[in-house]
Design a protein around this motif. Structure first.
Motif, PDB file in Angstrom:
ATOM      1  N   HIS A   1      51.037  54.897  54.922  1.00 45.51           N
ATOM      2  CA  HIS A   1      52.135  54.719  53.965  1.00 45.51           C
ATOM      3  C   HIS A   1      53.414  55.411  54.438  1.00 45.51           C
ATOM      4  O   HIS A   1      54.509  54.894  54.217  1.00 45.51           O
ATOM      5  N   ARG A   2      53.290  56.568  55.109  1.00 44.08           N
ATOM      6  CA  ARG A   2      54.479  57.223  55.668  1.00 44.08           C
ATOM      7  C   ARG A   2      55.102  56.354  56.762  1.00 44.08           C
ATOM      8  O   ARG A   2      56.330  56.233  56.852  1.00 44.08           O
TER       9      ARG A   2
ATOM     10  N   ARG B   1      52.844  48.296  50.999  1.00 46.38           N
ATOM     11  CA  ARG B   1      52.372  47.610  52.198  1.00 46.38           C
ATOM     12  C   ARG B   1      51.938  46.180  51.894  1.00 46.38           C
ATOM     13  O   ARG B   1      51.355  45.529  52.730  1.00 46.38           O
ATOM     14  N   SER B   2      52.224  45.676  50.720  1.00 48.32           N
ATOM     15  CA  SER B   2      51.684  44.380  50.300  1.00 48.32           C
ATOM     16  C   SER B   2      52.574  43.194  50.658  1.00 48.32           C
ATOM     17  O   SER B   2      52.549  42.184  49.987  1.00 48.32           O
ATOM     18  N   GLY B   3      53.373  43.291  51.685  1.00 49.13           N
ATOM     19  CA  GLY B   3      54.167  42.146  52.118  1.00 49.13           C
ATOM     20  C   GLY B   3      55.581  42.196  51.608  1.00 49.13           C
ATOM     21  O   GLY B   3      56.029  43.153  50.990  1.00 49.13           O
TER      22      GLY B   3
ATOM     23  N   ARG C   1      51.132  48.925  46.179  1.00 48.22           N
ATOM     24  CA  ARG C   1      51.307  49.945  47.211  1.00 48.22           C
ATOM     25  C   ARG C   1      50.387  49.695  48.397  1.00 48.22           C
ATOM     26  O   ARG C   1      50.771  49.896  49.540  1.00 48.22           O
ATOM     27  N   CYS C   2      49.169  49.243  48.160  1.00 47.47           N
ATOM     28  CA  CYS C   2      48.164  49.125  49.220  1.00 47.47           C
ATOM     29  C   CYS C   2      47.914  47.669  49.608  1.00 47.47           C
ATOM     30  O   CYS C   2      48.154  46.758  48.828  1.00 47.47           O
ATOM     31  N   ASP C   3      47.417  47.497  50.829  1.00 48.31           N
ATOM     32  CA  ASP C   3      47.081  46.171  51.340  1.00 48.31           C
ATOM     33  C   ASP C   3      45.675  46.202  51.934  1.00 48.31           C
ATOM     34  O   ASP C   3      44.905  47.125  51.691  1.00 48.31           O
TER      35      ASP C   3
ATOM     36  N   CYS D   1      44.569  49.344  53.895  1.00 47.63           N
ATOM     37  CA  CYS D   1      44.174  50.442  52.999  1.00 47.63           C
ATOM     38  C   CYS D   1      42.749  50.231  52.489  1.00 47.63           C
ATOM     39  O   CYS D   1      41.966  51.187  52.394  1.00 47.63           O
ATOM     40  N   ARG D   2      42.403  48.984  52.174  1.00 49.91           N
ATOM     41  CA  ARG D   2      41.035  48.691  51.739  1.00 49.91           C
ATOM     42  C   ARG D   2      40.039  48.924  52.873  1.00 49.91           C
ATOM     43  O   ARG D   2      38.932  49.396  52.642  1.00 49.91           O
ATOM     44  N   ASP D   3      40.434  48.618  54.112  1.00 50.12           N
ATOM     45  CA  ASP D   3      39.560  48.896  55.256  1.00 50.12           C
ATOM     46  C   ASP D   3      39.352  50.390  55.447  1.00 50.12           C
ATOM     47  O   ASP D   3      38.255  50.835  55.799  1.00 50.12           O
ATOM     48  N   VAL D   4      40.390  51.191  55.229  1.00 49.39           N
ATOM     49  CA  VAL D   4      40.263  52.650  55.311  1.00 49.39           C
ATOM     50  C   VAL D   4      39.272  53.131  54.262  1.00 49.39           C
ATOM     51  O   VAL D   4      38.421  53.978  54.538  1.00 49.39           O
TER      52      VAL D   4
END
Length: 149
Positions: free
Chosen positions: A105-106, A117-119, A125-127, A130-133
């Motif tokens: 995110h930084r 990060r969603s396009g 906020r997440c894409d 982030c779900r893979d993390v």
């Protein structure tokens, strides 16, 4: 999801690199810093803790990156383009899944001015990264609890 087990690593006393340990506690032969090879069979002082970053790095060489999300994430984090050297756990500024998530995110904020990060114009906020993390964090936590039991 078929991930690698927790890595068995030790620090080489000759070159201070993180090297895989054999089951008898000796280090594998490896290229040393400034030397052709450190001698094989050196005893390690203490095994290094299998942190999230070391475990994720152990998943990067796998060949199932197109089907396994953890392997894909590991390859994104440690394998750059073909003209740059691969990164190691010592080269990244994060050690936990939470720190990796924050670093993503930084980076997004630095590049685009927004943490989202969603396009384009996205409000989330997440894409998928982030779900893979989160998937990798859960797999790592599962391995740690099985090892502790």
């Amino acid at each position: 999801m078929n991930t690698n087990p927790l890595p068995r690593l030790g620090e080489c006393p000759g070159c201070t690199q993180e090297i895989r340990l054999r089951t008898d506690g000796t280090l594998y032969q490896h290229p040393g810093l400034g030397r052709p090879h450190c001698p094989a069979g050196r005893r390690h002082a203490v095994p290094l803790e299998p942190t999230f970053v070391r475990w994720l790095h152990a998943n990067a060489p796998r060949r199932d990156g197109r089907t396994d999300r953890v392997t894909s994430l590991a390859q994104q984090m440690f394998h750059g383009c073909t003209r740059s050297p691969n990164r190691t756990p010592a080269d990244v500024p994060w050690t936990t899944a939470e720190e990796l998530h924050d670093a993503l995110h930084r980076q997004q904020l630095r590049l685009t001015g927004s943490e989202n990060r969603s396009g384009y114009g996205g409000t989330e906020r997440c894409d998928w990264v982030c779900r893979d993390v989160e998937t990798a964090r859960a797999a790592y936590a599962d391995l740690r609890t099985r090892k502790a039991a």
